[in-house]
Write an enzyme that holds these catalytic residues in place. Structure first.
Site, mmCIF file in Angstrom:
data_model
loop_
_atom_site.group_PDB
_atom_site.id
_atom_site.type_symbol
_atom_site.label_atom_id
_atom_site.label_comp_id
_atom_site.label_asym_id
_atom_site.label_seq_id
_atom_site.Cartn_x
_atom_site.Cartn_y
_atom_site.Cartn_z
ATOM 1 N N ASP A 102 8.567 -13.653 6.148
ATOM 2 C CA ASP A 102 7.861 -12.725 7.051
ATOM 3 C C ASP A 102 8.038 -11.324 6.471
ATOM 4 O OD1 ASP A 102 6.633 -11.659 9.443
ATOM 5 O OD2 ASP A 102 8.618 -11.190 10.212
ATOM 6 N N SER A 103 7.325 -10.373 7.043
ATOM 7 C CA SER A 103 7.502 -8.968 6.649
ATOM 8 C C SER A 103 8.896 -8.474 7.010
ATOM 9 C CB SER A 103 6.482 -8.105 7.377
ATOM 10 O OG SER A 103 6.703 -8.199 8.772
ATOM 11 N N TYR A 118 3.972 -4.819 7.824
ATOM 12 C CA TYR A 118 2.757 -5.240 7.124
ATOM 13 C C TYR A 118 1.516 -4.819 7.921
ATOM 14 C CZ TYR A 118 4.983 -8.548 3.785
ATOM 15 O OH TYR A 118 5.695 -9.131 2.771
ATOM 16 N N GLY A 119 1.695 -4.733 9.240
ATOM 17 C CA GLY A 119 0.551 -4.514 10.140
ATOM 18 C C GLY A 119 -0.247 -3.263 9.842
ATOM 19 N N CYS A 175 4.284 -15.310 9.649
ATOM 20 C CA CYS A 175 3.753 -13.965 9.875
ATOM 21 C C CYS A 175 2.237 -14.069 10.035
ATOM 22 C CB CYS A 175 4.088 -13.100 8.656
ATOM 23 S SG CYS A 175 3.455 -11.422 8.753
ATOM 24 N N ASN A 176 1.744 -13.625 11.181
ATOM 25 C CA ASN A 176 0.296 -13.680 11.430
ATOM 26 C C ASN A 176 -0.456 -12.743 10.489
ATOM 27 O OD1 ASN A 176 -0.080 -15.156 14.311
ATOM 28 N ND2 ASN A 176 1.839 -14.029 14.253
ATOM 29 N N THR A 177 0.130 -11.571 10.237
ATOM 30 C CA THR A 177 -0.536 -10.566 9.410
ATOM 31 C C THR A 177 -0.644 -11.058 7.967
ATOM 32 O OG1 THR A 177 0.613 -8.958 10.817
ATOM 33 C CG2 THR A 177 -0.547 -8.090 8.909
ATOM 34 N N CYS A 190 2.212 -11.817 17.030
ATOM 35 C CA CYS A 190 3.042 -11.338 15.918
ATOM 36 C C CYS A 190 4.396 -12.003 16.104
ATOM 37 C CB CYS A 190 3.167 -9.817 15.988
ATOM 38 S SG CYS A 190 4.475 -9.143 14.933
ATOM 39 N N THR A 191 4.964 -12.514 15.008
ATOM 40 C CA THR A 191 6.183 -13.323 15.148
ATOM 41 C C THR A 191 7.396 -12.505 15.582
ATOM 42 O OG1 THR A 191 6.528 -13.104 12.759
ATOM 43 C CG2 THR A 191 5.444 -15.112 13.546
ATOM 44 N N HIS A 192 7.309 -11.192 15.496
ATOM 45 C CA HIS A 192 8.419 -10.374 16.003
ATOM 46 C C HIS A 192 8.474 -10.398 17.540
ATOM 47 C CE1 HIS A 192 8.460 -8.599 11.941
ATOM 48 N NE2 HIS A 192 9.592 -7.993 12.248
#
Ligand code: DGL
Length: 263
Positions: free
Chosen positions: A12-13, A44-45, A75-77, A186-188
């Site tokens: 992920d970012s 990343y967004g 990570c979706n982004t 968003c995975t966060h």
């Protein structure tokens, strides 16, 4: 080593993908996991798709060098920006990506209004536009980019007053529009669920895709005859950002202490 015992690489970012990692562990306890947080380049967004693609190739190369048998873009982004290119570059590698849970949210909403909390990059992507076209024709979808939120989670500020204030500013307009279903795109954000529950009525559902990603990984590994059958090795962690900070945040996010290596 038998290839099925090789680890699964997850990245992920930053630390957000740990919300996916914990779902993978729960469903697939035999899978050994490698995790890279690209926290030196978060968020990343707010970055270009080209920049994200370059980062994703470097992260993938690292995970392959560590013997990864499959890859999870937690990570979706990154998925929106780079999944297609990675699949093209590594045609033999099983790759699981992720996208905001528009389909389940459209099925679940009773008010017919769905809110999407995600990064600017995800919401601007062609992949997201296609997702709405495909699954959201019968519901009203209101999108809300959330700049600044990822940084709060990276800092482990899950309950801080500043995080609460920022989140409240993003969620209130969605509630005012009648959203009864909020997509955590968003995975966060799943790490903010306790805070979110204190900000939204009980009647509002929060939907994320971590568990669905774990199931998709299970299917893909099964198809490739790569499901591990022996007990997992401890997870290995890397970060391109502040190692001490990730070591300090891991117990908060995952309830475990571990050494983090420099990426
Ligand atoms: N966790 C990421 C996602 O799922 C991106 C966060 C960011 O770096 O902006 O979209």
């Amino acid at each position: 080593m038998n290839q099925s015992q090789a680890p699964v690489g997850v990245f992920d970012s930053g630390v957000g993908g740990l919300s996916v990692l914990r779902e993978i562990r729960q469903l697939l306890p035999n899978e050994s996991l490698l995790y890279v947080a690209d926290s030196g380049h978060v968020p990343y967004g707010e970055k270009s798709a080209e920049y994200i693609r370059e980062r994703c190739v470097l992260l993938t190369e690292h995970l392959l060098a560590q013997g990864a048998k499959a890859l999870v873009l937690a990570c979706n982004t990154a998925t929106a920006a780079a999944a297609a290119e990675l699949r093209e570059r590594y045609p033999q590698l099983p790759i699981v990506g992720m996208e905001p849970a528009v389909k389940p949210a459209a099925a679940a909403t009773r008010s017919g209004v769905v809110g999407v909390l995600a990064t600017t990059g995800t919401l601007k992507s062609a992949k997201f536009a296609a997702l709405l076209d495909r699954f959201a024709s019968d519901v009203r979808v209101i999108t809300q980019p959330c700049p600044g939120l990822v940084e709060c989670i990276e800092a482990g500020a899950l309950q801080a007053p500043a995080t609460r204030e920022l989140l409240q500013g993003y969620v209130e307009p969605l509630l005012a529009e009648g959203c009864d279903t909020l997509i955590l795109g968003c995975t966060h954000y799943p790490f903010l669920k306790p805070l979110l529950h204190s900000l939204v009525p009980d009647s509002v559902s929060l939907i994320d895709t971590g568990a669905a990603v774990a199931r998709q990984l299970q299917r893909l590994l099964g198809q490739h005859e790569l499901l591990a059958t022996q007990p997992a090795q401890p997870t290995r962690y890397w970060s391109s950002g502040d190692i001490q900070r990730m070591q300090a945040v891991l117990p908060l996010l995952l309830g475990e202490q571990a050494q983090v290596h420099v990426f």
